[in-house]
Structure formats: structure tokens, C-alpha cells
Design a protein around this motif. Structure first.
Motif, PDB file in Angstrom:
ATOM      1  N   ARG A 212      85.182   9.334  34.937  1.00  0.00           N
ATOM      2  CA  ARG A 212      86.525   8.878  35.304  1.00  0.00           C
ATOM      3  C   ARG A 212      86.461   8.166  36.652  1.00  0.00           C
ATOM      4  NH1 ARG A 212      91.154  13.175  34.792  1.00  0.00           N
ATOM      5  NH2 ARG A 212      92.103  11.796  33.258  1.00  0.00           N
TER       6      ARG A 212
ATOM      7  N   GLU B  21      81.327  11.345  37.171  1.00  0.00           N
ATOM      8  CA  GLU B  21      80.891  11.615  35.798  1.00  0.00           C
ATOM      9  C   GLU B  21      80.311  13.019  35.719  1.00  0.00           C
ATOM     10  OE1 GLU B  21      78.974   8.338  33.368  1.00  0.00           O
ATOM     11  OE2 GLU B  21      77.273   9.693  33.646  1.00  0.00           O
TER      12      GLU B  21
ATOM     13  N   THR C 250      87.022  16.951  31.562  1.00  0.00           N
ATOM     14  CA  THR C 250      88.019  16.323  32.434  1.00  0.00           C
ATOM     15  C   THR C 250      88.524  17.316  33.471  1.00  0.00           C
ATOM     16  OG1 THR C 250      88.708  14.767  30.706  1.00  0.00           O
ATOM     17  CG2 THR C 250      90.270  15.200  32.472  1.00  0.00           C
TER      18      THR C 250
ATOM     19  N   VAL D 269      94.045   7.725  37.563  1.00  0.00           N
ATOM     20  CA  VAL D 269      92.733   7.483  36.949  1.00  0.00           C
ATOM     21  C   VAL D 269      92.708   6.043  36.445  1.00  0.00           C
ATOM     22  CG1 VAL D 269      91.136   8.142  35.106  1.00  0.00           C
ATOM     23  CG2 VAL D 269      92.475   9.900  36.300  1.00  0.00           C
TER      24      VAL D 269
ATOM     25  N   ARG E 190      90.039   4.402  35.009  1.00  0.00           N
ATOM     26  CA  ARG E 190      89.277   4.235  33.765  1.00  0.00           C
ATOM     27  C   ARG E 190      88.685   5.574  33.372  1.00  0.00           C
ATOM     28  NH1 ARG E 190      85.052   0.553  33.213  1.00  0.00           N
ATOM     29  NH2 ARG E 190      85.430  -0.567  35.123  1.00  0.00           N
ATOM     30  N   GLU E 191      88.341   5.677  32.086  1.00  0.00           N
ATOM     31  CA  GLU E 191      87.664   6.868  31.584  1.00  0.00           C
ATOM     32  C   GLU E 191      86.721   6.453  30.471  1.00  0.00           C
ATOM     33  OE1 GLU E 191      89.721  10.703  31.248  1.00  0.00           O
ATOM     34  OE2 GLU E 191      89.104  10.739  29.140  1.00  0.00           O
TER      35      GLU E 191
END
Length: 384
Positions: free
Chosen positions: A158, A200, A216, A233, A235-236
Motif C-alpha cells: 500500500r 509492503e 492490510t 491510501v 495505491r494497493e
């Protein structure tokens, strides 16, 4: 009535491997008429990273325009050992990758459709249209890997937008001071900007199964422990990379399309221990751009030969993977990496690049192993 599209080279799959081949050909061989066939976004949703030693000087032209971030060094942390290494580290964001590849293509050379049939000289699209090409390369990502004996490096990443600057200058490539869960676990951090941190949560696990919600929550807990207040957030991404322990490479290759050139994970081109495919993808794309014969037969021989040689030359890494997954208890696997990261930085760089020397290999195996000797020998005997 279905249309027939003719070209010199058709690349099926616009992920990392396929996109790099398209970019290499457009850069070095602008006379070659290509089609890049990808039903989704070029590159998908990823962050790819690499060390400076992963890409040889002769091939750096291909990576240069793609790099989003560069750092002059990186850190690692283990329960009994912390270290800063001075090798440059780079990251490529999929958005930049997509922009660069798309800009290199001429109008009509990107086909946004799904391929439902791929053969040596033609690709059938979901619309019924047919792309006929002198050479076809299948780069659609991993397919059937049942003939390979695999562990997995799985992760959720993330990009966190923080309320205040984090004060971190370098990537943390491995923070293994975290609780060891589901195999060897570490957290990976990339400081993209003063208030942006890519985090990560990664596992060397026996299975590719990912509990996205649990990982998460662990990322959130890690950020909170570091004192980072998360505003949003950006991006994931989620993934599971293969870690090769053994298997029948020839059966794997045949099972993913007879007489068809392949690239990336579909070709089995990935580092056996890390699962990373970027260095191999750059090498293969550069080799294809330098080839004089781009026919399907010649491309098959080039890609198969490249992948087969890599597999044959990397037995040492598969042996180490067998020790990691078969000889070490899951919660003790971190000790192998902790010991490894005490070694010479140049040796570490060659390891990640897949170019370990005989001296490197001897040094890695030297001394008392961080796993029971009997179990280590049994694990090695069990590999093929």
C-alpha cells in the motif's frame, strides 16, 4: 465479418515482459511493425524495483526512461543485525511504465482486446478478429506451473499518504524485526516522497493464499508503530511470486504452448529465490531487439534457449530455496536471510542479479548453517 490484421511481430500481454519487448523493439527497430495485445491497462497496477547490479550497463538504455525513483542505498533489519548497503536502488511505477510504452507505439499498434487463441503465426481475439504475424510472443503472465515445485513470496503493498513527513531517506528492503507469521515475514518500505511511503507486508510462504484483510491490518499496525499517521491510501497491490525449489522445466514449457515464443513468468524467467522477473525481462527484451530474425520459429528458439539456460544455471538458488522451505521451521526461516545479509555487499548484489560466482556460492554455504544439517541435506536430496 472478422478482420485480419497483419504485422511483423505480435506481443500478447502488455505486462512487464510484453511491455518491455514492445518498447525495446520500437526503440531499436522502428522499422518493425508490431502489435501489443492487452485487454487491460499496460503494466497493470504494480511497483517494480531493482538493484543497480541487476541490469548490465549495455541494457540500461531500456530501463532509463522507466525509473520513477532512485536511492543511493538501502537498509535491512533483522532481530540481531541491521545494515545499510550502498548499492543504488530503483523503482518503476506502472503508471509511468504505461505512459512510456504507450507513447512509443504508433496509432493502431495497441490492441485493447483479450486474446483467446495464440499460435506460432497468429492470434485470435475475443472479437473474432485475427492478428497474423511473422512472429508471435506470448507474454500473458504465469500460466500452468503444476510441473514446478514451488514456494511463494506473497504480499500486499500500500502506498500511504501521511499527515507529516516520515524522515526516512532510504528504502528498507527487509525489516524482519516484525513478528514471524506464515513463513519468513518481512516488511518492505519505499519512501516515495516526504509524506508518501509504500509499505509492503511480505511472506516466504508454503502457499500462495493471501488474507488481504489481515495483511492490510498488519500494514496499518506497522505504520502506527513507526509513528506514521495515515491520511489516505494512494495505491494497493496484491501478488504471489513463485519461488522455485525444483520441477520439470521442459514439461512446464511444453504445457504453456508448443512452438510458441514466451516471455516473463510464462517462460519461467524469474529469479528462483526472489521470484522477481524484471532483470530477466530486460535481458530478454534487449536480446529480441537485437535479433536479426523475428520469425516465430526464431523467436521460439531464442526465448526457449534463454529460459532453459537460466533454469539450468540456477540450480544453486533452487538448492537454497529447498533449505529455506524444507529444512527450516517457518518461524526460523529469517535466520537464513539474517546470515546472508552479513556477507560482502558485492556478493549480495550478484546473488540478486542471478550471477553468483563459484566463490560466492562457496562463501554462502561456508560455516555452520542456520538450519539443522540433517534436514538441510535431506532437503537438498529432495530437489530435482
Amino acid at each position: 465479418m472478422p478482420a485480419i490484421i497483419q504485422c511483423d511481430v505480435a506481443i500478447v500481454g502488455g505486462g512487464l515482459a510484453g511491455g518491455l519487448i514492445a518498447l525495446a523493439l520500437k526503440t531499436k527497430r522502428p522499422d518493425v511493425d508490431i502489435r501489443l495485445i492487452e485487454p487491460g491497462a499496460i503494466g497493470g497496477e504494480h511497483v517494480w524495483s531493482f538493484f543497480s547490479s541487476d541490469v548490465v550497463e549495455a541494457d540500461r538504455w531500456l530501463a532509463a526512461s522507466l525509473v520513477s525513483y532512485r536511492w543511493p542505498g538501502y537498509d535491512v533489519a533483522f532481530p540481531a543485525h541491521r545494515r545499510t548497503l550502498g548499492e543504488s536502488y530503483y523503482s518503476i511505477e506502472s503508471e509511468r511504465f504505461a505512459d512510456v510504452v504507450a507513447a512509443a507505439l504508433a496509432p493502431g499498434q495497441l490492441i485493447v482486446e483479450k486474446a483467446i487463441g495464440v499460435g506460432p503465426g497468429a492470434v485470435v481475439l475475443a472479437s473474432g478478429d485475427r492478428v497474423e504475424a511473422g512472429g508471435v510472443i506470448d507474454a500473458r503472465g504465469a500460466a500452468d506451473m503444476a510441473m514446478l515445485d514451488l514456494g511463494w513470496q506473497k504480499f500486499v503493498g500500500r502506498e500511504l499518504v501521511l499527515a507529516a513527513p516520515h524522515g526516512i531517506e532510504r528504502p528498507m528492503v527487509m525489516d524482519a524485526t516484525v513478528e514471524q507469521i506464515d513463513g519468513y515475514r518481512f516488511v518492505y518500505c519505499l519512501p516515495f516522497a516526504e509524506t508518501r511511503m509504500f509499505v509492503e507486508d511480505t511472506y516466504y510462504s508454503d502457499t500462495p493464499d493471501i488474507d488481504r484483510a489481515a495483511l492490510t491490518k498488519r500494514i496499518d499496525a506497522y505504520a502506527a508503530k513507526r509513528g506514521w499517521r495515515v491520511e489516505s491510501v494512494a495505491r494497493e497491490e496484491v501478488g504471489a511470486l513463485p519461488v522455485a525449489i525444483g520441477g520439470d522445466f521442459d514439461a512446464f514449457w511444453r504445457g504453456n504452448g508448443v512452438n510458441v515464443a514466451k516471455a516473463g513468468l510464462r517462460a519461467g524467467l524469474f529469479h528462483p529465490t526472489t521470484g522477481y522477473s524484471l532483470p530477466d525481462a530486460i535481458r530478454l527484451a534487449a536480446a529480441i531487439a537485437s535479433a536479426t530474425d523475428l520469425s516465430s520459429e526464431a523467436l521460439h528458439d531464442l526465448t526457449h534457449g534463454t529460459a532453459k539456460r537460466a533454469w539450468d544455471q540456477r540450480g544453486f538458488y533452487r538448492m537454497l530455496d529447498a533449505m529455506l522451505f524444507r529444512a527450516a521451521e517457518p518461524e526460523e526461516r529469517y535466520r537464513i536471510l539474517e546470515r546472508f545479509y552479513r556477507l560482502n555487499p558485492a556478493l549480495i548484489g550478484r546473488f540478486y542479479a542471478g550471477r553468483s560466482t563459484m566463490t560466492d556460492k562457496a562463501r554462502i554455504l561456508m560455516g555452520k548453517p542456520p538450519v539443522p544439517v540433517g534436514r538441510a541435506l535431506a532437503a537438498i536430496r529432495g530437489t530435482r
